[in-house]
Write a protein that holds these residues in place. Structure first.
Motif, PDB file in Angstrom:
ATOM      1  N   TYR A  23       5.355  -8.699  -4.416  1.00 46.62           N
ATOM      2  CA  TYR A  23       6.808  -8.556  -4.508  1.00 46.62           C
ATOM      3  C   TYR A  23       7.527  -8.914  -3.204  1.00 46.62           C
ATOM      4  O   TYR A  23       8.745  -8.782  -3.118  1.00 46.62           O
ATOM      5  CB  TYR A  23       7.176  -7.125  -4.928  1.00 46.62           C
ATOM      6  N   LYS A  24       6.757  -9.341  -2.214  1.00 51.88           N
ATOM      7  CA  LYS A  24       7.335  -9.683  -0.912  1.00 51.88           C
ATOM      8  C   LYS A  24       8.205  -8.543  -0.387  1.00 51.88           C
ATOM      9  O   LYS A  24       9.373  -8.728  -0.033  1.00 51.88           O
ATOM     10  CB  LYS A  24       8.138 -10.975  -1.001  1.00 51.88           C
ATOM     11  N   VAL A  25       7.616  -7.373  -0.362  1.00 58.10           N
ATOM     12  CA  VAL A  25       8.326  -6.163   0.056  1.00 58.10           C
ATOM     13  C   VAL A  25       8.698  -6.243   1.520  1.00 58.10           C
ATOM     14  O   VAL A  25       7.882  -6.646   2.362  1.00 58.10           O
ATOM     15  CB  VAL A  25       7.457  -4.912  -0.224  1.00 58.10           C
ATOM     16  N   ASN A  26       9.948  -5.845   1.839  1.00 59.22           N
ATOM     17  CA  ASN A  26      10.409  -5.850   3.228  1.00 59.22           C
ATOM     18  C   ASN A  26       9.930  -4.623   4.000  1.00 59.22           C
ATOM     19  O   ASN A  26       9.370  -4.737   5.085  1.00 59.22           O
ATOM     20  CB  ASN A  26      11.939  -5.923   3.271  1.00 59.22           C
ATOM     21  N   TYR A  27      10.186  -3.451   3.435  1.00 62.20           N
ATOM     22  CA  TYR A  27       9.806  -2.213   4.107  1.00 62.20           C
ATOM     23  C   TYR A  27       9.029  -1.329   3.142  1.00 62.20           C
ATOM     24  O   TYR A  27       9.471  -1.082   2.018  1.00 62.20           O
ATOM     25  CB  TYR A  27      11.037  -1.446   4.604  1.00 62.20           C
ATOM     26  N   ALA A  28       7.877  -0.835   3.593  1.00 62.71           N
ATOM     27  CA  ALA A  28       7.068   0.097   2.799  1.00 62.71           C
ATOM     28  C   ALA A  28       7.067   1.438   3.517  1.00 62.71           C
ATOM     29  O   ALA A  28       6.474   1.583   4.592  1.00 62.71           O
ATOM     30  CB  ALA A  28       5.647  -0.419   2.638  1.00 62.71           C
ATOM     31  N   VAL A  74      -3.622   0.390   4.672  1.00 60.71           N
ATOM     32  CA  VAL A  74      -2.824  -0.600   3.939  1.00 60.71           C
ATOM     33  C   VAL A  74      -2.316  -1.671   4.897  1.00 60.71           C
ATOM     34  O   VAL A  74      -2.324  -2.872   4.595  1.00 60.71           O
ATOM     35  CB  VAL A  74      -1.641   0.076   3.202  1.00 60.71           C
ATOM     36  N   ASN A  75      -1.895  -1.237   6.076  1.00 61.90           N
ATOM     37  CA  ASN A  75      -1.410  -2.198   7.074  1.00 61.90           C
ATOM     38  C   ASN A  75      -2.513  -3.166   7.498  1.00 61.90           C
ATOM     39  O   ASN A  75      -2.291  -4.377   7.660  1.00 61.90           O
ATOM     40  CB  ASN A  75      -0.881  -1.444   8.293  1.00 61.90           C
ATOM     41  N   ARG A  76      -3.730  -2.636   7.643  1.00 58.70           N
ATOM     42  CA  ARG A  76      -4.859  -3.494   7.998  1.00 58.70           C
ATOM     43  C   ARG A  76      -5.137  -4.519   6.898  1.00 58.70           C
ATOM     44  O   ARG A  76      -5.387  -5.696   7.188  1.00 58.70           O
ATOM     45  CB  ARG A  76      -6.105  -2.614   8.233  1.00 58.70           C
ATOM     46  N   ILE A  77      -5.036  -4.080   5.650  1.00 60.12           N
ATOM     47  CA  ILE A  77      -5.314  -4.985   4.536  1.00 60.12           C
ATOM     48  C   ILE A  77      -4.259  -6.085   4.451  1.00 60.12           C
ATOM     49  O   ILE A  77      -4.595  -7.270   4.271  1.00 60.12           O
ATOM     50  CB  ILE A  77      -5.385  -4.209   3.204  1.00 60.12           C
ATOM     51  N   ILE A  78      -2.981  -5.738   4.613  1.00 60.40           N
ATOM     52  CA  ILE A  78      -1.939  -6.771   4.481  1.00 60.40           C
ATOM     53  C   ILE A  78      -1.981  -7.752   5.652  1.00 60.40           C
ATOM     54  O   ILE A  78      -1.664  -8.933   5.493  1.00 60.40           O
ATOM     55  CB  ILE A  78      -0.527  -6.149   4.327  1.00 60.40           C
ATOM     56  N   ASN A  79      -2.414  -7.279   6.824  1.00 62.51           N
ATOM     57  CA  ASN A  79      -2.570  -8.200   7.944  1.00 62.51           C
ATOM     58  C   ASN A  79      -3.711  -9.180   7.672  1.00 62.51           C
ATOM     59  O   ASN A  79      -3.648 -10.358   8.063  1.00 62.51           O
ATOM     60  CB  ASN A  79      -2.854  -7.429   9.239  1.00 62.51           C
ATOM     61  N   GLY A  80      -4.726  -8.695   6.959  1.00 63.78           N
ATOM     62  CA  GLY A  80      -5.872  -9.538   6.659  1.00 63.78           C
ATOM     63  C   GLY A  80      -5.558 -10.632   5.649  1.00 63.78           C
ATOM     64  O   GLY A  80      -6.261 -11.655   5.601  1.00 63.78           O
ATOM     65  N   VAL A  81      -4.521 -10.428   4.844  1.00 69.98           N
ATOM     66  CA  VAL A  81      -4.135 -11.459   3.859  1.00 69.98           C
ATOM     67  C   VAL A  81      -2.889 -12.209   4.322  1.00 69.98           C
ATOM     68  O   VAL A  81      -2.237 -12.914   3.540  1.00 69.98           O
ATOM     69  CB  VAL A  81      -3.904 -10.837   2.467  1.00 69.98           C
ATOM     70  N   ASN A  82      -2.560 -12.035   5.604  1.00 65.80           N
ATOM     71  CA  ASN A  82      -1.449 -12.780   6.208  1.00 65.80           C
ATOM     72  C   ASN A  82      -0.108 -12.484   5.544  1.00 65.80           C
ATOM     73  O   ASN A  82       0.714 -13.378   5.319  1.00 65.80           O
ATOM     74  CB  ASN A  82      -1.743 -14.287   6.165  1.00 65.80           C
ATOM     75  N   ASN A  83       0.115 -11.192   5.236  1.00 65.60           N
ATOM     76  CA  ASN A  83       1.410 -10.781   4.685  1.00 65.60           C
ATOM     77  C   ASN A  83       2.400 -10.630   5.834  1.00 65.60           C
ATOM     78  O   ASN A  83       2.339  -9.695   6.619  1.00 65.60           O
ATOM     79  CB  ASN A  83       1.257  -9.453   3.933  1.00 65.60           C
ATOM     80  N   ARG A  84       3.364 -11.600   5.922  1.00 64.97           N
ATOM     81  CA  ARG A  84       4.352 -11.600   6.998  1.00 64.97           C
ATOM     82  C   ARG A  84       5.669 -10.977   6.571  1.00 64.97           C
ATOM     83  O   ARG A  84       6.625 -10.925   7.366  1.00 64.97           O
ATOM     84  CB  ARG A  84       4.604 -13.039   7.471  1.00 64.97           C
ATOM     85  N   HIS A  85       5.730 -10.512   5.317  1.00 65.93           N
ATOM     86  CA  HIS A  85       7.008  -9.993   4.803  1.00 65.93           C
ATOM     87  C   HIS A  85       7.174  -8.498   5.054  1.00 65.93           C
ATOM     88  O   HIS A  85       8.283  -8.021   5.276  1.00 65.93           O
ATOM     89  CB  HIS A  85       7.105 -10.228   3.286  1.00 65.93           C
ATOM     90  N   ASN A 141       9.607  -0.305  -0.681  1.00 62.21           N
ATOM     91  CA  ASN A 141       8.610   0.503  -1.375  1.00 62.21           C
ATOM     92  C   ASN A 141       8.623   1.912  -0.799  1.00 62.21           C
ATOM     93  O   ASN A 141       8.825   2.105   0.404  1.00 62.21           O
ATOM     94  CB  ASN A 141       7.214  -0.114  -1.215  1.00 62.21           C
ATOM     95  N   TYR A 142       8.418   2.884  -1.688  1.00 67.21           N
ATOM     96  CA  TYR A 142       8.261   4.272  -1.253  1.00 67.21           C
ATOM     97  C   TYR A 142       6.954   4.786  -1.841  1.00 67.21           C
ATOM     98  O   TYR A 142       6.751   4.731  -3.063  1.00 67.21           O
ATOM     99  CB  TYR A 142       9.423   5.137  -1.738  1.00 67.21           C
TER     100      TYR A 142
END
Length: 462
Positions: free
Chosen positions: A350-355, A370-381, A299-300
């Motif tokens: 989309y299971k993005v690898n790098y944002a 955004v990083n805080r939000i994805i950590n809160g939903v257990n996004n490991r990708h 993602n960009y």
């Protein structure tokens, strides 16, 4: 009045084409078929149910002349009609008004020459109504006619028929996104708001740009399911001239050499000038990514610097040959409290690898949230990579344009999925004043990242 003259007047009252022939027989000749088509189209529009008519015609082929005659004819047919015309400045709008008013007031000096009053004897300018751009006919308490421009006013006037006559002055205006936006605002907020009764809109102009008034109006009315009748004529269709008496091939070729191919194509053949000066001449599309061999999904994101900017976030798949296939686009002017969770949701989906998120201005805080939000939903990708962009934006966009065209693939239906993004990408001018560069800046960033294998040093902590 002689019997022949009486018959001519009766025919002119019934048919707009014959009215034009009677008032200007030197120009409206039977062998000028295109003029009859324009006149017949205007009359059918006036008498029919359609609400919007757009006529695109080359210069000197009778646009304004026919428009003034049409206003005269309409007011003669119906003395209670209210007509508003708009031209690109006050001088032209005043000229338009004087011509209409002058025709109605013309005094008969020769028994053998018919004038307006012979055809429409009950149509007269109200005595003492002196304003040249705002006047009424006898028998009306309200004004019948107003001529205005983008710098003028329409306060207090309601119109049955709205006629826009050539609001773009030159190529400089056609290439200026801010000017085109002002024209659109004027049309929507000032002109359209005055419609009443018949609610007829007629736009008569040379096509200049894809975002000019005619282009935007056609798209706008179609988007709201309102039929638009379009009559477009080229001075030269590739084999013959529209009217050799008005402009012959030799004169046309001279004009093309003098004006340049882009301006001549816009002025005389209704081919918007920005289609020749766009940054991206060809963009690739795809129907499916099932067989491309995805190496990673990235993602960009370029956050909005000001309230007028767009946040542009592009999610894309990368293949082994360093091609990017756009999967999703967020292109919005919504505030960060909306876009932060929206991007986090996209990264998870989309299971993005790098944002890769630009950390200039408010980008660092955006990336952190955004990083805080994805950590809160257990996004490991997803790994968030904030970075600073220090290179000149305009230079990057121009030098990266070929790479974008060669290496980035868009969904085949991206015009409909991301209409604002599509508009700003496909109309961006290589030279000219562009209203928004957020879309092309982000596309350039995507190209830069796939070329660098997405290897970079982060220079901002989350």
């Amino acid at each position: 009045m002689k019997v022949k003259q009486q018959l001519q007047c009766e025919l002119a009252r019934r048919e707009f084409w014959y009215y034009c022939k009677l008032m200007a027989s030197d120009f409206y000749k039977d062998d000028r078929i295109y003029l009859k088509e324009i006149c017949d189209t205007l009359q059918e529009f006036y008498e029919g149910d359609k609400q919007v008519l757009c006529i695109n015609l080359p210069p000197r082929h009778g646009k304004s002349r026919t428009a003034t005659l049409f206003v005269e004819w309409c007011l003669g047919k119906d003395n209670s009609l209210k007509v508003m015309t708009g031209s690109y400045n006050e001088t032209l709008s005043t000229t338009f008004s004087r011509q209409v008013r002058g025709a109605i007031q013309e005094i008969k000096a020769d028994e053998d020459k018919l004038v307006y009053n012979d055809i429409f004897p009950s149509t007269k300018i109200k005595y003492g109504d002196g304003a040249v751009n705002l006047w009424s006919l006898e028998g009306n308490n309200n004004k019948n006619y107003l001529a205005t421009s983008p710098t003028g006013t329409a306060t207090g006037f309601g119109a049955d028929i709205l006629i826009i006559d050539d609001v773009i002055k030159n190529a400089e205006e056609a290439n200026n996104a801010n000017v085109l936006e002002k024209h659109w605002d004027w049309f929507c907020n000032t002109m359209l708001s005055r419609l009443q009764g018949k609610r007829k809109v007629i736009i008569i102009m040379t096509r200049w740009a894809t975002q000019d008034l005619a282009g935007r109006a056609i798209r706008h009315f179609k988007d709201i399911n309102q039929n638009v009748e379009l009559l477009s004529m080229k001075a030269f269709d590739g084999s013959k001239m529209l009217c050799n008496d008005v402009l012959n091939l030799e004169q046309y070729e001279t004009l093309t050499k003098t004006l340049g191919d882009d301006i001549a194509s816009a002025n005389y053949n209704q081919e918007p000038i920005d289609l020749k000066g766009v940054l991206y001449s060809n963009l690739k599309t795809y129907d499916s990514i099932e067989d491309i061999g995805i190496k990673s999904i990235n993602n960009y994101t370029d956050t909005a610097d000001t309230g007028k900017d767009y946040l542009c976030s592009i999610t894309y798949a990368v293949d082994k040959d360093k091609n990017a296939y756009i999967l999703d686009v967020i292109y919005t002017q919504e505030p960060m409290e909306i876009t932060e969770p929206l991007l986090a949701k996209t990264l998870l989906e989309y299971k993005v690898n790098y944002a890769n998120i630009e950390s200039n201005n408010g980008g660092r805080g955006f990336a952190r949230n955004v990083n805080r939000i994805i950590n809160g939903v257990n996004n490991r990708h997803t790994i968030i990579r904030p970075f600073s962009q220090t290179k000149n934006k305009e230079s990057r966009i121009l030098t990266g344009s070929t790479g974008v065209m060669n290496s980035i693939y868009f969904p085949s239906d991206w015009k409909y999925r991301y209409p604002d993004f599509y508009r700003d990408v496909t109309t961006y001018q290589r030279a000219g004043k562009n209203k928004h560069d957020d879309s092309v800046d982000a596309l350039t960033g995507v190209y830069e990242k796939i070329q660098s294998n997405n290897i970079m040093r982060t220079n901002a902590r989350l």
